[in-house]
Design an enzyme around this catalytic site. Structure first.
Site, PDB file in Angstrom:
ATOM      1  N   CYS A 123     -31.868 -22.573   0.196  1.00 43.59           N
ATOM      2  CA  CYS A 123     -32.280 -21.608   1.208  1.00 43.59           C
ATOM      3  C   CYS A 123     -32.217 -20.201   0.615  1.00 43.59           C
ATOM      4  O   CYS A 123     -32.826 -19.941  -0.416  1.00 43.59           O
ATOM      5  CB  CYS A 123     -31.363 -21.799   2.420  1.00 43.59           C
ATOM      6  SG  CYS A 123     -31.986 -21.200   3.956  1.00 43.59           S
ATOM      7  N   ASP A 184     -42.238 -26.659   5.735  1.00 40.76           N
ATOM      8  CA  ASP A 184     -41.448 -25.426   5.758  1.00 40.76           C
ATOM      9  C   ASP A 184     -42.360 -24.219   6.023  1.00 40.76           C
ATOM     10  O   ASP A 184     -43.533 -24.227   5.633  1.00 40.76           O
ATOM     11  CB  ASP A 184     -40.741 -25.257   4.399  1.00 40.76           C
ATOM     12  CG  ASP A 184     -39.515 -24.363   4.470  1.00 40.76           C
ATOM     13  OD1 ASP A 184     -39.388 -23.595   5.453  1.00 40.76           O
ATOM     14  OD2 ASP A 184     -38.676 -24.437   3.555  1.00 40.76           O
ATOM     15  N   HIS A 216     -37.633 -27.335   6.061  1.00 42.75           N
ATOM     16  CA  HIS A 216     -36.588 -26.570   5.387  1.00 42.75           C
ATOM     17  C   HIS A 216     -35.288 -27.374   5.401  1.00 42.75           C
ATOM     18  O   HIS A 216     -35.037 -28.151   6.317  1.00 42.75           O
ATOM     19  CB  HIS A 216     -36.406 -25.255   6.151  1.00 42.75           C
ATOM     20  CG  HIS A 216     -35.732 -24.184   5.378  1.00 42.75           C
ATOM     21  ND1 HIS A 216     -36.362 -23.492   4.374  1.00 42.75           N
ATOM     22  CD2 HIS A 216     -34.480 -23.679   5.464  1.00 42.75           C
ATOM     23  CE1 HIS A 216     -35.520 -22.598   3.881  1.00 42.75           C
ATOM     24  NE2 HIS A 216     -34.376 -22.695   4.521  1.00 42.75           N
TER      25      HIS A 216
END
Lengths: 247, 98
Positions: A123, A184, A216
Site C-alpha cells: 500500500c 484497484d 487493493h
C-alpha cells in the site's frame, strides 16, 4: 521437510538523524548466512498484518526487519500511534528514507547476514518501497505491492511528499517486482501500465504481475479484500523473486 | 488505497475513553482502511485530546456515516430551535465570533 525455527524480537534500530526507534526483527535460527528484507508497513501503522508478513518471510529464510515508521509519535497502541501519524499527514519521505536506510544497515550489520538486502512494502509502503529503491544505494531487490501514488497528481504533492516516486525512476538501481490487483483504483490498471512503460523505456529490470478478481490489499487476510488464491500466488512470486536476487 | 485524505476540525467537547471522561479538542476524519470494522475502507473519526494524545475512535461504513450526518443535522435543527440559549455557547466558536 520440516519447518524452520525462527526467532522474533522487538529491537532498537538507528533511523533518520541517528534517532533510535523500535523494529520487529524476525529471522531464521541458525548460522546463516541469511539475506535481509526490510518490510515497510502501510499508513495504518505497524500492525498485525505487517508483523505476520514479516514472519512469513522469515520462514523461507529471510531475516526481516519491520521498523516502526511512527516511533517518534509517542507511546501507545500501534493503531493509536498510526492515527496520530495520519492526522499529521504521515511521515516525510526524507525521514522514511533515513529510517529505511537505518533498517538496511541493521540487517547488514548482523553476523549471519549475507550482505544482500531487499525491500518490500504494502500500500503506502509500496510507494515508499519504489521511492527507496530509487533513492537509496545498495538495495538489492524491491517488491512494490500495490503502492498507490507512485504516479501522483501535482495537487497531491506537499512538503512531506514533494516529488512523485515515478519521477525518480531513472535512478532505480535494483530489480523490481510489482504485484497489483486489476480492480484497484489506487494504483489503477492505467497507472500500473504507465509505470511499467516508463520502466521499460528506461531499460530497468522489473516484473509486474496483475491479478484479475483482486483489488487493493489482496494479501491482507484481516480484510474483505483478501483473495486467497491470488495472495498465495503472489507470495510465491515474492519469495521466488527474493531467492533469485538476494540468495 | 492508503490515502492521506484527512479532515481535521477544532472542536469543544468531551468524550469517554479508556481512562474515563476527557476533554477533546480535535476531530480527525478520514476515509481509508479501518483497523477493526470488517470493511476495506471506512469513514473513520478520531476524537482527540491533543494534550494527552488519547483518542476515542469510531469506524463507520460510508452509508452509516451519511446517515449519521443526516441525524446529527436533524438533531441540531430541532434541538437548537428549542434549547439554544445562554449557557450553550461553544467557547471555541464563541471566541472566534468575537
Amino acid at each position: 521437510m520440516t519447518y524452520r525455527n525462527i526467532i522474533c524480537d522487538v529491537v532498537p534500530f538507528t533511523g533518520h538523524n541517528g534517532e533510535t526507534g523500535e523494529a520487529y526483527y524476525t529471522r531464521p535460527a541458525g548460522p546463516g548466512p541469511f539475506p535481509g528484507v526490510v518490510l515497510i508497513h502501510h499508513i495504518p501503522g505497524w500492525n498485525e498484518f505487517c508483523i505476520e508478513a514479516a514472519r512469513k518471510l522469515a520462514h523461507p529464510g529471510f531475516a526481516t526487519l519491520c521498523n516502526h515508521l511512527y516511533f517518534r509519535m509517542g507511546d501507545g497502541d500501534p493503531d493509536d500511534i498510526g492515527a496520530r501519524a495520519r492526522a499529521e499527514g504521515g511521515v516525510s519521505d526524507e525521514q522514511m528514507l533515513g529510517d529505511v536506510a537505518g533498517a538496511m544497515a541493521f540487517l547488514r550489520a548482523q553476523s549471519n547476514a549475507n550482505g544482500k538486502v531487499g525491500i518490500i512494502g504494502f500500500c503506502s509502503g509500496g510507494r515508499q518501497t519504489y521511492l527507496s529503491a530509487c533513492r537509496l544505494p545498495n538495495v538489492n531487490a524491491a517488491v512494490d505491492c500495490w503502492g498507490g501514488r507512485v504516479m501522483a497528481d501535482p495537487s497531491a504533492l506537499n512538503a512531506k511528499q514533494p516529488v512523485a516516486p515515478i519521477d525518480y525512476s531513472k535512478d532505480l538501481n535494483c530489480p523490481m517486482l510489482g504485484l497489483f490487483g486489476n480492480d484497484d483504483k489506487e494504483p489503477s490498471p492505467e497507472q500500473v501500465n504507465k509505470t511499467e512503460a516508463i520502466l521499460k523505456d528506461l531499460g530497468k529490470t522489473y516484473e509486474f504481475h496483475r491479478y484479475d478478481g483482486a483489488g487493493h490489499a489482496f494479501f491482507d487476510w484481516s480484510r474483505p479484500s483478501y483473495r486467497p488464491e491470488q495472495a498465495m500466488d503472489g507470495w510465491n512470486k515474492v519469495i521466488s523473486f527474493f531467492n533469485k536476487n538476494l540468495g | 488505497m492508503c490515502s492521506y485524505i484527512t479532515e481535521k476540525a477544532p472542536i469543544f467537547g468531551s468524550a469517554k475513553g479508556r481512562s474515563g471522561w476527557m476533554r477533546v479538542d480535535t476531530a480527525v476524519v478520514y476515509y481509508d482502511h479501518p483497523v477493526h470494522v470488517p470493511l476495506d475502507h471506512a469513514l473513520n473519526i478520531d476524537f482527540v485530546d491533543s494534550r494527552s494524545k488519547e483518542r476515542v475512535a469510531v469506524e463507520l461504513s460510508a452509508a452509516s456515516a451519511r446517515e449519521l450526518v443526516r441525524r446529527i443535522q436533524a438533531a441540531l435543527d430541532s434541538g437548537e430551535a428549542i434549547h439554544l440559549g445562554s449557557g450553550d455557547e461553544d467557547p471555541l466558536h464563541f471566541a472566534r465570533a468575537m
